[in-house]
Design an enzyme around this catalytic site. Structure first.
Site, PDB file in Angstrom:
ATOM      1  N   HIS A 191       4.131  12.596 -10.988  1.00 38.93           N
ATOM      2  CA  HIS A 191       4.753  11.654 -10.067  1.00 38.93           C
ATOM      3  C   HIS A 191       3.859  11.405  -8.861  1.00 38.93           C
ATOM      4  O   HIS A 191       2.915  12.134  -8.625  1.00 38.93           O
ATOM      5  CB  HIS A 191       6.132  12.151  -9.610  1.00 38.93           C
ATOM      6  CG  HIS A 191       6.096  13.337  -8.700  1.00 38.93           C
ATOM      7  ND1 HIS A 191       6.032  14.634  -9.161  1.00 38.93           N
ATOM      8  CD2 HIS A 191       6.117  13.426  -7.348  1.00 38.93           C
ATOM      9  CE1 HIS A 191       6.028  15.464  -8.137  1.00 38.93           C
ATOM     10  NE2 HIS A 191       6.066  14.753  -7.020  1.00 38.93           N
ATOM     11  N   HIS A 238      -2.582   2.832  -2.670  1.00 39.58           N
ATOM     12  CA  HIS A 238      -1.518   1.981  -3.196  1.00 39.58           C
ATOM     13  C   HIS A 238      -1.104   2.445  -4.583  1.00 39.58           C
ATOM     14  O   HIS A 238      -1.821   3.183  -5.234  1.00 39.58           O
ATOM     15  CB  HIS A 238      -1.955   0.502  -3.248  1.00 39.58           C
ATOM     16  CG  HIS A 238      -3.070   0.240  -4.195  1.00 39.58           C
ATOM     17  ND1 HIS A 238      -4.388   0.342  -3.823  1.00 39.58           N
ATOM     18  CD2 HIS A 238      -3.088  -0.113  -5.515  1.00 39.58           C
ATOM     19  CE1 HIS A 238      -5.162   0.067  -4.859  1.00 39.58           C
ATOM     20  NE2 HIS A 238      -4.393  -0.209  -5.905  1.00 39.58           N
ATOM     21  N   GLU A 272       0.180  -2.828  -6.118  1.00 44.19           N
ATOM     22  CA  GLU A 272      -0.636  -3.805  -6.849  1.00 44.19           C
ATOM     23  C   GLU A 272       0.082  -4.222  -8.126  1.00 44.19           C
ATOM     24  O   GLU A 272       0.595  -3.379  -8.859  1.00 44.19           O
ATOM     25  CB  GLU A 272      -1.986  -3.198  -7.194  1.00 44.19           C
ATOM     26  CG  GLU A 272      -2.932  -4.127  -7.895  1.00 44.19           C
ATOM     27  CD  GLU A 272      -4.278  -3.495  -8.189  1.00 44.19           C
ATOM     28  OE1 GLU A 272      -5.117  -4.152  -8.810  1.00 44.19           O
ATOM     29  OE2 GLU A 272      -4.497  -2.320  -7.787  1.00 44.19           O
TER      30      GLU A 272
END
Length: 122
Positions: A7, A75, A117
Site C-alpha cells: 500500500h 504522486h 497521474e
C-alpha cells in the site's frame, strides 16, 4: 527474499471528503478500516477491486492544519481504460491540475492537494 508492494499512505484533513473524492474520481472503494482505541486516528484502505495494492488514508483527530507537501514532487499514478471519459469526468469535477498532452497524460489533485497521474492503458 522477495518484496512486493502492499500500500501507499497519505494523510488527509477531512476523511469523508477524501473518501467521496477517491470514489467519484477514481472508483476506489473502502476495503478495510482501523480506528484507534482512543479514536485519535482512523486508517482507511481503498482498493481498485482488481489489484491487491491499496491506498491508505490516515486521518488524525488532533491535526487541524493543511499538510505541508513540500514541492509535491511525489504522486500516485493510475491507468484507465477509457482515458477520454476519465478526462471528461475530472474536467467536470474541476480537479485537473496539470496536463501533458505531448505525453498523453494528465494529473488531478485531491482535496489535500496530492497529485494523481492519469495514464491511458496502452
Amino acid at each position: 527474499m522477495n518484496f512486493r508492494f502492499d500500500h501507499n499512505n497519505i494523510n488527509v484533513l477531512d476523511l469523508e471528503k477524501s473518501l467521496a473524492f477517491y470514489e467519484e474520481a477514481l472508483g476506489l472503494k473502502e476495503v478495510r478500516r482501523k480506528v484507534a482505541a482512543d479514536e485519535s486516528f482512523i486508517l482507511v484502505y481503498l482498493g481498485d477491486g482488481v489489484s491487491a495494492h491499496t491506498l491508505e488514508l490516515t486521518w488524525l483527530r488532533d491535526w487541524k492544519e493543511p499538510y505541508n507537501l513540500g514541492d509535491n514532487e511525489f504522486h500516485l499514478a493510475l491507468k484507465v481504460d477509457d482515458f477520454e471519459a476519465a478526462h471528461a469526468l475530472h474536467e467536470k469535477m474541476g480537479c485537473i491540475c496539470f496536463e501533458n498532452k505531448a505525453m498523453g497524460i494528465y494529473f488531478i489533485n485531491d482535496p489535500d492537494e496530492y497529485w494523481i497521474e492519469i495514464i491511458p492503458t496502452r
